[in-house]
Write a protein that holds these residues in place. Sequence first.
Motif, PDB file in Angstrom:
ATOM      1  N   LEU A   1       0.829  -1.194   0.000  1.00  0.00           N
ATOM      2  CA  LEU A   1       0.000   0.000   0.000  1.00  0.00           C
ATOM      3  C   LEU A   1       0.870   1.254   0.000  1.00  0.00           C
ATOM      4  N   ARG A   2       0.689   2.075  -1.028  1.00  0.00           N
ATOM      5  CA  ARG A   2       1.328   3.380  -1.086  1.00  0.00           C
ATOM      6  C   ARG A   2       0.293   4.435  -0.700  1.00  0.00           C
ATOM      7  N   ILE A   3       0.713   5.415   0.073  1.00  0.00           N
ATOM      8  CA  ILE A   3      -0.194   6.487   0.471  1.00  0.00           C
ATOM      9  C   ILE A   3       0.295   7.795  -0.130  1.00  0.00           C
ATOM     10  N   VAL A   4      -0.611   8.477  -0.807  1.00  0.00           N
ATOM     11  CA  VAL A   4      -0.292   9.730  -1.497  1.00  0.00           C
ATOM     12  C   VAL A   4      -1.252  10.814  -1.014  1.00  0.00           C
ATOM     13  N   THR A   5      -0.735  12.026  -0.875  1.00  0.00           N
ATOM     14  CA  THR A   5      -1.597  13.181  -0.670  1.00  0.00           C
ATOM     15  C   THR A   5      -1.041  14.321  -1.516  1.00  0.00           C
ATOM     16  N   ASP A   6      -1.562  15.527  -1.302  1.00  0.00           N
ATOM     17  CA  ASP A   6      -1.142  16.652  -2.140  1.00  0.00           C
ATOM     18  C   ASP A   6      -0.615  17.802  -1.306  1.00  0.00           C
ATOM     19  N   GLY A   7      -0.205  18.859  -2.002  1.00  0.00           N
ATOM     20  CA  GLY A   7       0.450  19.983  -1.347  1.00  0.00           C
ATOM     21  C   GLY A   7      -0.429  20.815  -0.452  1.00  0.00           C
ATOM     22  N   ALA A   8      -1.720  20.507  -0.363  1.00  0.00           N
ATOM     23  CA  ALA A   8      -2.594  21.219   0.568  1.00  0.00           C
ATOM     24  C   ALA A   8      -2.561  20.595   1.956  1.00  0.00           C
ATOM     25  N   ALA A   9      -1.796  19.520   2.117  1.00  0.00           N
ATOM     26  CA  ALA A   9      -1.689  18.846   3.413  1.00  0.00           C
ATOM     27  C   ALA A   9      -0.608  19.513   4.265  1.00  0.00           C
ATOM     28  N   ASP A  10      -0.852  19.552   5.561  1.00  0.00           N
ATOM     29  CA  ASP A  10       0.107  20.142   6.506  1.00  0.00           C
ATOM     30  C   ASP A  10       0.524  19.082   7.519  1.00  0.00           C
ATOM     31  N   PHE A  11       1.806  18.720   7.478  1.00  0.00           N
ATOM     32  CA  PHE A  11       2.337  17.672   8.345  1.00  0.00           C
ATOM     33  C   PHE A  11       3.324  18.247   9.362  1.00  0.00           C
ATOM     34  N   PRO A  12       3.289  17.762  10.592  1.00  0.00           N
ATOM     35  CA  PRO A  12       4.346  18.138  11.535  1.00  0.00           C
ATOM     36  C   PRO A  12       5.644  17.439  11.144  1.00  0.00           C
TER      37      PRO A  12
ATOM     38  N   LYS B   1     -10.275  18.884  25.929  1.00  0.00           N
ATOM     39  CA  LYS B   1      -9.671  17.720  26.575  1.00  0.00           C
ATOM     40  C   LYS B   1      -8.715  17.090  25.562  1.00  0.00           C
ATOM     41  N   VAL B   2      -7.494  17.562  25.525  1.00  0.00           N
ATOM     42  CA  VAL B   2      -6.548  17.238  24.463  1.00  0.00           C
ATOM     43  C   VAL B   2      -5.868  15.894  24.714  1.00  0.00           C
ATOM     44  N   ARG B   3      -5.996  15.006  23.773  1.00  0.00           N
ATOM     45  CA  ARG B   3      -5.278  13.736  23.841  1.00  0.00           C
ATOM     46  C   ARG B   3      -3.971  13.818  23.053  1.00  0.00           C
ATOM     47  N   GLU B   4      -3.984  14.563  21.971  1.00  0.00           N
ATOM     48  CA  GLU B   4      -2.806  14.720  21.112  1.00  0.00           C
ATOM     49  C   GLU B   4      -2.813  16.148  20.589  1.00  0.00           C
ATOM     50  N   LEU B   5      -1.640  16.789  20.597  1.00  0.00           N
ATOM     51  CA  LEU B   5      -1.553  18.165  20.118  1.00  0.00           C
ATOM     52  C   LEU B   5      -0.306  18.334  19.272  1.00  0.00           C
ATOM     53  N   ILE B   6      -0.501  18.732  18.007  1.00  0.00           N
ATOM     54  CA  ILE B   6       0.610  18.991  17.103  1.00  0.00           C
ATOM     55  C   ILE B   6       0.504  20.412  16.577  1.00  0.00           C
ATOM     56  N   THR B   7       1.602  20.934  16.104  1.00  0.00           N
ATOM     57  CA  THR B   7       1.629  22.265  15.493  1.00  0.00           C
ATOM     58  C   THR B   7       2.322  22.159  14.142  1.00  0.00           C
ATOM     59  N   THR B   8       1.766  22.819  13.137  1.00  0.00           N
ATOM     60  CA  THR B   8       2.363  22.750  11.807  1.00  0.00           C
ATOM     61  C   THR B   8       2.087  24.028  11.031  1.00  0.00           C
ATOM     62  N   ASN B   9       2.917  24.282  10.043  1.00  0.00           N
ATOM     63  CA  ASN B   9       2.733  25.455   9.185  1.00  0.00           C
ATOM     64  C   ASN B   9       1.702  25.156   8.102  1.00  0.00           C
ATOM     65  N   LEU B  10       0.941  26.170   7.747  1.00  0.00           N
ATOM     66  CA  LEU B  10       0.025  26.029   6.619  1.00  0.00           C
ATOM     67  C   LEU B  10       0.823  25.998   5.325  1.00  0.00           C
ATOM     68  N   SER B  11       0.441  25.129   4.429  1.00  0.00           N
ATOM     69  CA  SER B  11       1.151  24.986   3.163  1.00  0.00           C
ATOM     70  C   SER B  11       0.949  26.210   2.276  1.00  0.00           C
ATOM     71  N   ILE B  12       1.822  26.332   1.278  1.00  0.00           N
ATOM     72  CA  ILE B  12       1.678  27.410   0.295  1.00  0.00           C
ATOM     73  C   ILE B  12       0.311  27.330  -0.374  1.00  0.00           C
ATOM     74  N   ALA B  13      -0.163  26.113  -0.609  1.00  0.00           N
ATOM     75  CA  ALA B  13      -1.455  25.934  -1.279  1.00  0.00           C
ATOM     76  C   ALA B  13      -2.572  26.629  -0.516  1.00  0.00           C
ATOM     77  N   VAL B  14      -2.504  26.592   0.815  1.00  0.00           N
ATOM     78  CA  VAL B  14      -3.525  27.239   1.634  1.00  0.00           C
ATOM     79  C   VAL B  14      -3.215  28.717   1.801  1.00  0.00           C
ATOM     80  N   ALA B  15      -1.947  29.038   2.109  1.00  0.00           N
ATOM     81  CA  ALA B  15      -1.558  30.428   2.359  1.00  0.00           C
ATOM     82  C   ALA B  15      -1.796  31.316   1.141  1.00  0.00           C
ATOM     83  N   ALA B  16      -1.632  30.767  -0.054  1.00  0.00           N
ATOM     84  CA  ALA B  16      -1.820  31.561  -1.269  1.00  0.00           C
ATOM     85  C   ALA B  16      -3.267  31.996  -1.431  1.00  0.00           C
ATOM     86  N   ASN B  17      -4.187  31.242  -0.841  1.00  0.00           N
ATOM     87  CA  ASN B  17      -5.609  31.563  -0.983  1.00  0.00           C
ATOM     88  C   ASN B  17      -6.202  32.275   0.229  1.00  0.00           C
ATOM     89  N   LEU B  18      -5.583  32.105   1.391  1.00  0.00           N
ATOM     90  CA  LEU B  18      -6.114  32.728   2.606  1.00  0.00           C
ATOM     91  C   LEU B  18      -5.195  33.802   3.171  1.00  0.00           C
TER      92      LEU B  18
END
Length: 281
Positions: free
Chosen positions: A2-13, A250-267
Amino acid sequence: MLRIVTDGAADFPPGWLERYRVAVIPINIQMKGRTYLQGVDVNDDDFYRFVEQERVIPKTSQPSPQQFVAFYRRIAQPGDTVLSIHVTSRLSGTFHSAVQAAKELVDEMKVVPFDSLGGSASLAFMCRDARAMAEAGATLEQILARLTWLREHISVVLTLNSLEYARLSGRVRAAQALAAGLLRIKPVVELRDGFLDMVDKVRTRSRSLEAVVQRVKAGVGFRPAHVAVVNARAPQAAQWLHERVQQVLKVRELITTNLSIAVAANLGPGTAGVVAYPAEE
């Protein structure tokens, strides 16, 4: 395999792409009459430098079906299964390009496009869970069922520093109808049914950030939650949200990440927000 693919609108830590073995197809960015690939020909610093110097918002476009075909062939082998998880089809043509590519490759590999109806860190959470389930021996059908559940339960709420980018891009419904004099407000937008809707508008940054947290709380309630704080060149806002969500949710998991160019260019730079979904007990 199984290969997993996403696109540049995704924001990963940091570290998630490697840990969960996710391949990201870049979006196309048009600057000065030329087309660049996000993360390949142009990085975040290049993007923001261009915006500051040129005072022009670069345009973005989804990968073409031909780009998808080439990308799938590069990251997968004949006979592989590719789970391709993408930004909402109601704001981007990326998912439809993936569908066209899947049809072209039907005799080489099994490509399964999935419309997240979301974006940003919601894609990261989906990719993470898909890989974790695959490693645990889940079937593709079980993974797709999990992604469908996530799609129905993830909240994505953002506040924009101004409406200028959203007005020009047309990504936020109703933004274009607002009078120019309202561009100084601090709008709050929510991703609902695949569309970005303006759900509140206030005069101060502090109120808009609090509105983000309260809307997310309304979505997850008092259940334990997986939470991501996202931002586009707004570290102070991100830090405030990081602290506030721990007070309110009630936080079980907390991550922080930058918004991608794909999102920043529109917002626009200065956008900050929270992505969250309830943990299953």
